[in-house]
Design an enzyme around this catalytic site. Structure first.
Site, PDB file in Angstrom:
ATOM      1  N   TYR A 156      -5.960   0.121   7.192  1.00 19.97           N
ATOM      2  CA  TYR A 156      -4.794  -0.596   7.694  1.00 19.97           C
ATOM      3  C   TYR A 156      -4.128   0.208   8.811  1.00 19.97           C
ATOM      4  O   TYR A 156      -3.775   1.379   8.622  1.00 19.97           O
ATOM      5  CB  TYR A 156      -3.777  -0.855   6.584  1.00 19.97           C
ATOM      6  CG  TYR A 156      -4.217  -1.843   5.521  1.00 19.97           C
ATOM      7  CD1 TYR A 156      -5.362  -2.625   5.676  1.00 19.97           C
ATOM      8  CD2 TYR A 156      -3.481  -2.006   4.365  1.00 19.97           C
ATOM      9  CE1 TYR A 156      -5.754  -3.523   4.702  1.00 19.97           C
ATOM     10  CE2 TYR A 156      -3.858  -2.905   3.375  1.00 19.97           C
ATOM     11  CZ  TYR A 156      -5.001  -3.663   3.547  1.00 19.97           C
ATOM     12  OH  TYR A 156      -5.388  -4.554   2.575  1.00 19.97           O
ATOM     13  N   GLN A 208       3.096  -3.553  12.978  1.00 22.90           N
ATOM     14  CA  GLN A 208       3.955  -4.678  13.338  1.00 22.90           C
ATOM     15  C   GLN A 208       5.434  -4.324  13.360  1.00 22.90           C
ATOM     16  O   GLN A 208       6.202  -4.886  14.128  1.00 22.90           O
ATOM     17  CB  GLN A 208       3.718  -5.844  12.367  1.00 22.90           C
ATOM     18  CG  GLN A 208       4.281  -7.174  12.861  1.00 22.90           C
ATOM     19  CD  GLN A 208       4.017  -8.300  11.875  1.00 22.90           C
ATOM     20  OE1 GLN A 208       4.421  -8.236  10.726  1.00 22.90           O
ATOM     21  NE2 GLN A 208       3.327  -9.325  12.322  1.00 22.90           N
ATOM     22  N   GLN A 242      13.272 -10.382   2.889  1.00 25.13           N
ATOM     23  CA  GLN A 242      12.041 -11.056   2.469  1.00 25.13           C
ATOM     24  C   GLN A 242      11.555 -10.496   1.134  1.00 25.13           C
ATOM     25  O   GLN A 242      11.070 -11.240   0.284  1.00 25.13           O
ATOM     26  CB  GLN A 242      10.959 -10.875   3.540  1.00 25.13           C
ATOM     27  CG  GLN A 242      11.266 -11.585   4.850  1.00 25.13           C
ATOM     28  CD  GLN A 242      10.289 -11.211   5.949  1.00 25.13           C
ATOM     29  OE1 GLN A 242       9.766 -10.104   5.989  1.00 25.13           O
ATOM     30  NE2 GLN A 242      10.029 -12.136   6.854  1.00 25.13           N
TER      31      GLN A 242
END
Length: 335
Positions: free
Chosen positions: A54, A27, A290
């Site tokens: 992953y 991503q 974040q």
């Protein structure tokens, strides 16, 4: 950052773990991923969770490069095995062959001699449980794995594994990695009571419900561009919480968070950490800010009145059915 024991083991882990399920290798660009890892380290995170499947093994490679040069003894590196990592019939599952080949691949990609925790990413119905547990135990004896755990196993499956380990003298499971959040509480009915009794800690993923509990998804509006709901993989998991009734009630949590001086994400992460059976909450990130926001949940204490107010808002949309915790097909996407 505060620290907790991983279950009843002697291993200490940071209350907030950094995970790289969707973000690393798929991503976000590697520079952004590395910046998030550096920020996590700067904020006191010592526990990092990944898996061989992953991003088709790329996530482990990215994490290995990002952690290169960090004192290994200061880190707890977790990875997992089960999902397909190749086209062959033995490139999946929990057979002895796949476990041994997978750990060697993971160690190479992570650039380390051992992992602190090796987890069975799902339960394998096609391999004898004794074979799986013996393979894990052999890796512990070889020093390639320090502790073993599971992910998304039911209470019955965990109990089976404990019974076999005890009867055969194998190292016991010390952790389970389930989905757990204010919206998804299925482990509370059966898994948590068993794990409390047996000394197994929860390392929970999706404490902010794939971003839904940040409040960024608004009722009546399309998902923000670049959010998990617009990602082909992430949208599979987040979609069930994008209902209007869920999104409306999440917005009603804002006054509760504001009263505590917390963001919604911080409230969500702090909420899962109130469960004494939770050893660590995994957070992911695409931006360093974040990470900085989420780690502020460490050490937050929510009193009984706050917990009552949260339940009052969310009860109509909370999922508690233990039957939701089921192993998925080997061809399903991993979490």
């Amino acid at each position: 950052m505060e620290f907790r024991h991983l279950g009843r083991s002697g291993l200490m882990v940071s209350e907030i773990s950094y995970g790289n399920w969707i973000t690393h290798g798929s991503q976000v660009e590697e520079d952004a991923a590395a910046a998030c890892v550096r920020t996590a380290l700067d904020e006191g995170v010592t526990t990092f969770d990944t898996a061989d499947a992953y991003a088709n093994t790329r996530a482990e490679e990215v994490l290995g490069r990002a952690l290169k040069g960090v004192r290994r003894e200061s880190l707890e590196i977790f990875t997992k095995v089960y999902w397909p990592t190749g086209p062959g019939p033995n490139d999946r599952g929990l057979s002895r062959k796949h476990i041994f080949e997978s750990i060697h691949g993971s160690l190479r990609r992570l650039q380390t001699d051992y992992v602190d925790l090796y987890q069975a990413h799902r339960f394998d119905y096609e391999t004898p449980l004794e074979e799986t547990l013996k393979a894990f135990d052999d890796l512990v004896r070889q020093g390639k794995v320090l502790y073993v755990g599971v992910s998304e196993w039911t209470a019955d499956q965990i109990a089976q594994a404990l019974k076999i380990a005890d009867s055969m003298g194998f190292d016991r499971i010390v952790s389970n990695q389930p989905q757990y959040s204010m919206l998804w509480r299925v482990i509370e009915g059966e898994v948590v009571p068993l794990c409390e009794k047996e000394g197994i800690g929860q390392v929970v993923f999706s404490p902010i419900a794939q971003g839904v509990l940040t409040g960024k998804y608004l009722p009546g509006q399309p998902p923000p561009e670049g959010s998990r709901a617009t990602d082909p993989v992430g949208s599979t998991f987040v979609s069930r919480n994008l209902r209007e009734d869920v999104l409306t009630r999440v917005q009603e949590l804002k006054p509760i968070a504001a009263d505590l001086g917390l963001s919604l994400a911080q409230l969500a992460v702090a909420w899962v950490l109130q469960n004494p059976n939770v050893s660590s909450a995994i957070v992911g990130a695409t931006k360093p800010e974040q990470v900085r926001d989420n780690v502020k949940a460490s050490g937050v204490r929510l009193d009984a009145e706050v917990l009552r107010r949260i339940d009052e808002v969310l009860d109509p949309v909370v999922e508690r059915d233990p039957g939701k915790t089921r192993a998925m097909s080997p061809r399903s996407r991993p979490q």
